[in-house]
Design a protein around this motif. Structure first.
Motif, PDB file in Angstrom:
ATOM      1  N   LEU A 170      36.377  47.572  34.888  1.00 54.66           N
ATOM      2  CA  LEU A 170      36.242  48.419  36.074  1.00 54.66           C
ATOM      3  C   LEU A 170      36.980  47.768  37.236  1.00 54.66           C
ATOM      4  O   LEU A 170      36.864  46.557  37.454  1.00 54.66           O
ATOM      5  N   ALA A 171      37.720  48.577  37.993  1.00 55.64           N
ATOM      6  CA  ALA A 171      38.420  48.079  39.176  1.00 55.64           C
ATOM      7  C   ALA A 171      38.142  49.025  40.338  1.00 55.64           C
ATOM      8  O   ALA A 171      38.462  50.209  40.263  1.00 55.64           O
ATOM      9  N   VAL A 172      37.538  48.495  41.402  1.00 54.53           N
ATOM     10  CA  VAL A 172      37.256  49.260  42.617  1.00 54.53           C
ATOM     11  C   VAL A 172      38.011  48.602  43.760  1.00 54.53           C
ATOM     12  O   VAL A 172      38.032  47.375  43.883  1.00 54.53           O
ATOM     13  N   SER A 173      38.632  49.416  44.599  1.00 54.00           N
ATOM     14  CA  SER A 173      39.407  48.853  45.705  1.00 54.00           C
ATOM     15  C   SER A 173      39.394  49.804  46.886  1.00 54.00           C
ATOM     16  O   SER A 173      39.243  51.021  46.730  1.00 54.00           O
ATOM     17  N   GLY A 174      39.567  49.235  48.080  1.00 51.56           N
ATOM     18  CA  GLY A 174      39.659  50.030  49.287  1.00 51.56           C
ATOM     19  C   GLY A 174      41.099  50.413  49.570  1.00 51.56           C
ATOM     20  O   GLY A 174      42.034  49.677  49.253  1.00 51.56           O
ATOM     21  N   CYS A 175      41.293  51.576  50.159  1.00 56.04           N
ATOM     22  CA  CYS A 175      42.610  52.000  50.616  1.00 56.04           C
ATOM     23  C   CYS A 175      42.782  51.478  52.040  1.00 56.04           C
ATOM     24  O   CYS A 175      41.930  51.713  52.897  1.00 56.04           O
ATOM     25  N   ARG A 176      43.870  50.766  52.294  1.00 56.53           N
ATOM     26  CA  ARG A 176      44.058  50.086  53.573  1.00 56.53           C
ATOM     27  C   ARG A 176      45.316  50.575  54.284  1.00 56.53           C
ATOM     28  O   ARG A 176      46.245  51.086  53.663  1.00 56.53           O
ATOM     29  N   GLY A 177      45.332  50.354  55.585  1.00 58.11           N
ATOM     30  CA  GLY A 177      46.532  50.624  56.351  1.00 58.11           C
ATOM     31  C   GLY A 177      47.590  49.591  56.044  1.00 58.11           C
ATOM     32  O   GLY A 177      47.283  48.453  55.683  1.00 58.11           O
ATOM     33  N   SER A 237      46.324  58.282  61.794  1.00 59.96           N
ATOM     34  CA  SER A 237      45.751  57.187  61.006  1.00 59.96           C
ATOM     35  C   SER A 237      46.249  57.316  59.577  1.00 59.96           C
ATOM     36  O   SER A 237      46.271  58.419  59.014  1.00 59.96           O
ATOM     37  N   VAL A 238      46.651  56.179  58.982  1.00 58.22           N
ATOM     38  CA  VAL A 238      47.246  56.185  57.644  1.00 58.22           C
ATOM     39  C   VAL A 238      46.607  55.088  56.803  1.00 58.22           C
ATOM     40  O   VAL A 238      46.521  53.938  57.243  1.00 58.22           O
ATOM     41  N   VAL A 239      46.156  55.425  55.606  1.00 56.95           N
ATOM     42  CA  VAL A 239      45.704  54.429  54.628  1.00 56.95           C
ATOM     43  C   VAL A 239      46.335  54.749  53.278  1.00 56.95           C
ATOM     44  O   VAL A 239      46.551  55.917  52.944  1.00 56.95           O
ATOM     45  N   THR A 240      46.646  53.704  52.520  1.00 55.84           N
ATOM     46  CA  THR A 240      47.266  53.855  51.199  1.00 55.84           C
ATOM     47  C   THR A 240      46.414  53.147  50.161  1.00 55.84           C
ATOM     48  O   THR A 240      45.943  52.035  50.393  1.00 55.84           O
ATOM     49  N   CYS A 241      46.243  53.766  49.018  1.00 54.31           N
ATOM     50  CA  CYS A 241      45.403  53.210  47.951  1.00 54.31           C
ATOM     51  C   CYS A 241      46.233  52.329  47.019  1.00 54.31           C
ATOM     52  O   CYS A 241      47.471  52.365  47.020  1.00 54.31           O
ATOM     53  N   ALA A 242      45.525  51.547  46.197  1.00 51.98           N
ATOM     54  CA  ALA A 242      46.212  50.670  45.248  1.00 51.98           C
ATOM     55  C   ALA A 242      46.892  51.458  44.138  1.00 51.98           C
ATOM     56  O   ALA A 242      47.896  51.021  43.570  1.00 51.98           O
ATOM     57  N   VAL A 250      53.644  47.147  54.851  1.00 49.59           N
ATOM     58  CA  VAL A 250      53.351  47.610  53.494  1.00 49.59           C
ATOM     59  C   VAL A 250      51.870  47.395  53.179  1.00 49.59           C
ATOM     60  O   VAL A 250      51.188  46.586  53.809  1.00 49.59           O
ATOM     61  N   GLN A 251      51.406  48.128  52.193  1.00 53.10           N
ATOM     62  CA  GLN A 251      50.073  47.917  51.637  1.00 53.10           C
ATOM     63  C   GLN A 251      50.242  47.122  50.355  1.00 53.10           C
ATOM     64  O   GLN A 251      51.052  47.494  49.487  1.00 53.10           O
ATOM     65  N   ALA A 252      49.527  45.994  50.229  1.00 48.81           N
ATOM     66  CA  ALA A 252      49.737  45.076  49.107  1.00 48.81           C
ATOM     67  C   ALA A 252      48.428  44.794  48.384  1.00 48.81           C
ATOM     68  O   ALA A 252      47.383  44.598  49.022  1.00 48.81           O
ATOM     69  N   THR A 253      48.490  44.768  47.057  1.00 50.93           N
ATOM     70  CA  THR A 253      47.356  44.381  46.225  1.00 50.93           C
ATOM     71  C   THR A 253      47.873  43.583  45.033  1.00 50.93           C
ATOM     72  O   THR A 253      49.069  43.578  44.736  1.00 50.93           O
ATOM     73  N   ILE A 254      46.938  42.915  44.359  1.00 54.76           N
ATOM     74  CA  ILE A 254      47.236  42.288  43.072  1.00 54.76           C
ATOM     75  C   ILE A 254      46.381  42.973  42.009  1.00 54.76           C
ATOM     76  O   ILE A 254      45.152  43.068  42.157  1.00 54.76           O
ATOM     77  N   GLN A 255      47.022  43.498  40.966  1.00 56.08           N
ATOM     78  CA  GLN A 255      46.264  43.910  39.790  1.00 56.08           C
ATOM     79  C   GLN A 255      46.223  42.724  38.849  1.00 56.08           C
ATOM     80  O   GLN A 255      47.264  42.240  38.388  1.00 56.08           O
ATOM     81  N   THR A 256      45.025  42.224  38.567  1.00 58.47           N
ATOM     82  CA  THR A 256      44.870  41.060  37.716  1.00 58.47           C
ATOM     83  C   THR A 256      44.072  41.440  36.475  1.00 58.47           C
ATOM     84  O   THR A 256      43.089  42.181  36.546  1.00 58.47           O
ATOM     85  N   SER A 257      44.517  40.952  35.336  1.00 58.59           N
ATOM     86  CA  SER A 257      43.813  41.210  34.074  1.00 58.59           C
ATOM     87  C   SER A 257      43.897  39.970  33.209  1.00 58.59           C
ATOM     88  O   SER A 257      44.730  39.092  33.433  1.00 58.59           O
TER      89      SER A 257
END
Length: 473
Positions: free
Chosen positions: A151-158, A64-69, A241-248
């Motif tokens: 504050l930014a909280v995020s889940g690590c996803r596969g 099992s593999v998960v990657t964080c933002a 891939v694991q994808a996120t958006i950092q928005t500010s």
């Protein structure tokens, strides 16, 4: 001359007669075969029915593999490099596995294009004797700087082959980044399609290659500039891939918040966004937009009915909004009184959606993107990272009462009863890994809310054992 030719004449006649006889016999045989063939076609053929051979197999359990933002990033801090990326704040990560499971190890997905950043953590857990290991992780970051705060909280996803990201903007004051991580062993070719006012568009820089074991950061404004309500579709080939958006956001010279936007569960006709917190600090002056719902029907026009339900309260039906195909729409929900809500959208076509909420519009404010939640039932792992006043809010889409139990490795268990087609909430403890067990399907999220701080963590199923597959040769 005629005397010489006379003896040959009878022979010719006999040969001609023999040849004619063979021709007649051949024609008769041929005609007989034609008749037999026509008869065979007309007559019913024997029927042979054979069931397809299938084999039911369970794939061998894999790791099992998960990657964080990863850590928070800043753009343009170096005077000589206006578009340069740099490390802004670390991410505190909490991981866990199901009880009596092999422990997880961590590695780093490096970020070669970011100055000072070590990259994002990847967690890997080998399969156990019972199959694949349930693994989950989450992280939180807090920053207070002249150009970035919140504050930014995020889940690590596969890693996924397709990801929908609902959030961010490319208008003045926004500095949003698409962060792509490839924890695999082969390169990933990623296409970024941004949906805006003119539908889905892929810019020349929208196709990138992410090397194995690395993180690639793409400025969102470089894909579609001046878009107030983008939705990004991430499609990967070669490797997921694991994808996120950092928005500010910066208002004039005042930073107005930061968030890491995770993936939507996928296209569906019903979108459920649980645990949307409207804090008491939100100014209610006329003209302020502090609560927004964003939706997209990417393929076909749709009608979307909005329902807002306070936790423990009754539904507040909203309007039905027409959605043009491929064009995001936003609805202002700023009239909500302080509290925690579940927002539901029922459409006649598959859609994606998320909600944006701000704590204020001045100095010291923050905002959060509340993502849609998938249905979770049975057992999963829920790591609650560091953050102010975490609260689990759950929505029950079924006709029966559902119960949720949260069992920490040490500490006080949490129990929650969620009424049919209703919601409930309970406080949880930051820095705690819970084993969450739901009696039936629930959709839930953990919200974090404090002075000048707001964020959300959507609860996803932990990676479970592979299902059986049917193979037909």
């Amino acid at each position: 001359m005629s005397a010489q030719n006379t003896p040959e004449s009878p022979k010719r006649g006999r040969r001609w007669a023999a040849t004619s006889a063979r021709v007649v016999v051949g024609l008769a045989v041929g005609a007989g075969l034609v008749i037999v063939g026509i008869g065979a076609i007309a007559a019913p053929w024997p029927q042979l029915t054979r069931a397809a051979v299938t084999v039911t197999a369970t794939p061998a359990p894999d790791a099992s593999v998960v990657t964080c933002a990863g850590p928070l990033l800043a753009i343009g801090r170096t005077a000589t490099q206006a578009g340069g990326l740099s490390f802004a704040a670390p991410q505190s990560v909490l991981s866990g596995v199901a009880p009596v499971s092999p422990s997880a190890s961590s590695t780093t997905v490096t970020a070669p294009g970011v100055s000072g950043s070590a990259g994002a953590l990847t967690f890997t857990a080998p399969p156990g004797s019972a199959g694949r290991t349930d693994l989950a992780a989450s992280g939180s970051s807090s920053v207070e700087a002249p150009d970035l705060r919140g504050l930014a909280v995020s889940g690590c996803r596969g890693p996924l082959s397709e990801t929908w990201l609902v959030g961010g903007a490319t208008t003045t004051g926004s500095a949003d980044l698409v962060v792509l991580s490839n924890p695999g062993a082969v390169p990933a070719t990623v296409q970024l399609t941004v949906y805006g006012g003119k539908g889905g568009q892929t810019a020349p820089g929208g196709t990138v290659v992410v090397a194995p074991g690395t993180q690639r950061v793409v400025p969102l404004a470089g894909l579609l500039l001046g878009e107030p309500a983008p939705v990004v579709r991430v499609t990967a080939t070669g490797a997921p891939v694991q994808a996120t958006i950092q928005t500010s956001l910066t208002r004039v010279l005042t930073p107005g918040g930061v968030e890491q936007v995770g993936p939507a569960p996928g296209l569906a006709p019903t979108v459920v966004i649980p645990g949307v917190v409207v804090p008491t600090s939100v100014p209610m002056a006329a003209g302020n937009t502090t609560t927004v719902l964003r939706m997209l029907a990417p393929s076909s026009a749709a009608n979307a009915k909005i329902t807002v339900t306070p936790v423990g309260g009754a539904d507040v039906p909203g309007d039905t909004i027409p959605l043009a195909a491929g064009v995001p729409a936003q609805v202002d929900l700023s009239g909500l009184t302080p509290g925690t809500y579940t927002i539901r959208v029922d459409a006649d076509q598959p859609i994606v959606g998320a909600a944006w909420q701000a704590t204020g519009l001045g100095q010291g404010s923050d905002f959060a993107w509340f993502a849609a939640a998938p249905a979770v039932s049975g057992q999963t792992v829920l790591p609650v990272p560091a953050g102010p006043a975490p609260v689990l809010a759950a929505w029950n889409p079924t006709d029966a009462v559902q119960t949720i139990s949260l069992q920490p490795a040490s500490g006080t268990p949490v129990s929650l009863s969620v009424p049919a087609h209703g919601s409930a909430s309970a406080p949880v403890v930051a820095g705690t890994v819970y084993t969450m067990t739901a009696s039936g399907p629930v959709q839930s999220a953990v919200s974090f809310s404090g002075a000048g701080a707001l964020s959300s963590l959507t609860v996803w199923p932990a990676q479970a054992a592979a299902a059986t597959v049917v193979v037909a040769p």
